[in-house]
Write a protein that holds these residues in place. Structure first.
Motif, PDB file in Angstrom:
ATOM      1  N   ASN A   1       0.904  -1.394   0.171  1.00  0.00           N
ATOM      2  CA  ASN A   1       0.237   0.183  -0.373  1.00  0.00           C
ATOM      3  C   ASN A   1       1.093   1.605   0.341  1.00  0.00           C
ATOM      4  N   ASN A   2       0.496   1.658  -1.107  1.00  0.00           N
ATOM      5  CA  ASN A   2       1.487   3.055  -1.404  1.00  0.00           C
ATOM      6  C   ASN A   2       2.827   2.985  -0.685  1.00  0.00           C
ATOM      7  N   LYS A   3       3.618   1.708  -1.430  1.00  0.00           N
ATOM      8  CA  LYS A   3       5.226   1.054  -1.231  1.00  0.00           C
ATOM      9  C   LYS A   3       5.532   0.626  -0.302  1.00  0.00           C
ATOM     10  N   GLU A   4       4.723   0.368   0.536  1.00  0.00           N
ATOM     11  CA  GLU A   4       4.440  -0.548   1.944  1.00  0.00           C
ATOM     12  C   GLU A   4       4.051  -1.283   2.205  1.00  0.00           C
ATOM     13  N   LEU A   5       4.894  -2.167   2.451  1.00  0.00           N
ATOM     14  CA  LEU A   5       4.624  -4.142   2.330  1.00  0.00           C
ATOM     15  C   LEU A   5       3.488  -4.288   3.725  1.00  0.00           C
ATOM     16  N   ILE A   6       2.375  -4.626   3.418  1.00  0.00           N
ATOM     17  CA  ILE A   6       1.425  -4.600   4.561  1.00  0.00           C
ATOM     18  C   ILE A   6       0.758  -6.283   4.598  1.00  0.00           C
ATOM     19  N   ILE A   7       1.113  -6.773   3.532  1.00  0.00           N
ATOM     20  CA  ILE A   7       0.516  -8.305   3.368  1.00  0.00           C
ATOM     21  C   ILE A   7       2.101  -9.115   2.887  1.00  0.00           C
ATOM     22  N   ASN A   8       2.885  -9.935   4.324  1.00  0.00           N
ATOM     23  CA  ASN A   8       3.553 -10.780   3.551  1.00  0.00           C
ATOM     24  C   ASN A   8       3.677 -12.381   3.848  1.00  0.00           C
ATOM     25  N   GLU A   9       2.805 -13.197   3.171  1.00  0.00           N
ATOM     26  CA  GLU A   9       2.748 -14.312   3.477  1.00  0.00           C
ATOM     27  C   GLU A   9       3.232 -15.300   3.817  1.00  0.00           C
ATOM     28  N   THR A  10       3.117 -16.576   4.102  1.00  0.00           N
ATOM     29  CA  THR A  10       4.455 -17.419   4.358  1.00  0.00           C
ATOM     30  C   THR A  10       4.987 -17.911   2.861  1.00  0.00           C
ATOM     31  N   VAL A  11       5.607 -17.164   2.451  1.00  0.00           N
ATOM     32  CA  VAL A  11       6.696 -17.405   1.140  1.00  0.00           C
ATOM     33  C   VAL A  11       7.690 -17.264   1.236  1.00  0.00           C
ATOM     34  N   PRO A  12       9.201 -18.356   0.741  1.00  0.00           N
ATOM     35  CA  PRO A  12       9.857 -18.548   0.707  1.00  0.00           C
ATOM     36  C   PRO A  12      10.753 -17.001   0.781  1.00  0.00           C
ATOM     37  N   ASN A  13      12.008 -16.724   1.378  1.00  0.00           N
ATOM     38  CA  ASN A  13      12.342 -15.711   1.211  1.00  0.00           C
ATOM     39  C   ASN A  13      12.945 -15.605  -0.142  1.00  0.00           C
TER      40      ASN A  13
END
Lengths: 114, 114
Positions: free
Chosen positions: A50-62
């Protein structure tokens, strides 16, 4: 004009490679997403900005790293690709408002890892 | 908590006959509900949406859906199927719980026989 555009549409690459998928939206939306669709058509959200900020980061490999240089762009970089990364990746955008949160999708990027 | 269940993984109809794709949802808050269509090798296209206005919602290509709160359903219908309707259909629920949370159904594949 395409509202949400992503490139490339098709990508075939070898295991261990690093690849990027680019996404741009011209809808003026504040929020952008990456979704992964598996072979059974199941859609799973990976990231939301949202507006360049991470708001959702689900369980995803790094190995997966999103980058948003501005609110109209959200790119997805994948390191050390694995066979299981083969899927369709959809970029999307939305604008929260009185009509809810309608999400608009790109055409998808078909990634095949061999 | 919220969830969405598409009751049929696939539906087969003959051209010219009615279409019914069933969707039930669960939400602790007033939801927004959507139907998307995905044609082969394409992205997801919004068919219609419900956002607390009229309970009978008309969408593109002759589709409509009715929000029934008492039954927690949002079934998609079309009076007469066309060959071009053959696609994957997704029911989606979205609620604002201090930030929008959007859940996709597993999808219903619609087959249309000539």
């Amino acid at each position: 004009d395409t509202a949400v555009s992503q490139t490339p549409k098709y990508l075939v690459t070898q295991m261990g490679n690093d690849k990027s998928i680019k996404c741009e939206q011209n809808l003026g939306h504040d929020t952008m997403y990456w979704y992964k669709q598996d072979s059974k058509k199941f859609l799973k959200i990976m990231f939301s900005y949202n507006n360049k900020e991470l708001i959702i980061n689900e369980t995803v490999p790094n190995r997966f790293s999103p980058k948003s240089p501005d609110k109209a762009h959200l790119n997805l970089h994948i390191n050390s690709l694995e066979l299981g990364d083969s899927a369709v990746y959809f970029c999307a955008s939305s604008q929260v408002g009185l009509s809810g949160n309608t999400i608009y999708f790109g055409e998808g990027s078909w990634l095949t890892v061999v | 908590a919220q969830s969405v269940t598409q009751l049929d993984s696939h539906v087969s109809v003959s051209e010219g006959t009615p279409v019914l794709l069933r969707c039930n949802y669960s939400s602790s808050y007033s939801p927004s509900l959507f139907w998307y269509v995905q044609h082969p090798n394409k992205g997801l296209q919004l068919l219609l949406k419900y956002t607390s206005a009229a309970t009978l919602v008309k969408g593109i290509n002759g589709f409509e859906a009715e929000f029934k709160k008492s039954e927690t359903s949002f079934h998609l219908t079309k009076p007469s199927a066309h060959m071009s309707d053959a696609a994957e259909y997704f029911c989606v629920v979205s609620t604002n719980t201090g930030g929008f949370k959007t859940i996709f159904g597993a999808g219903t594949r619609l087959f249309v026989k000539a």
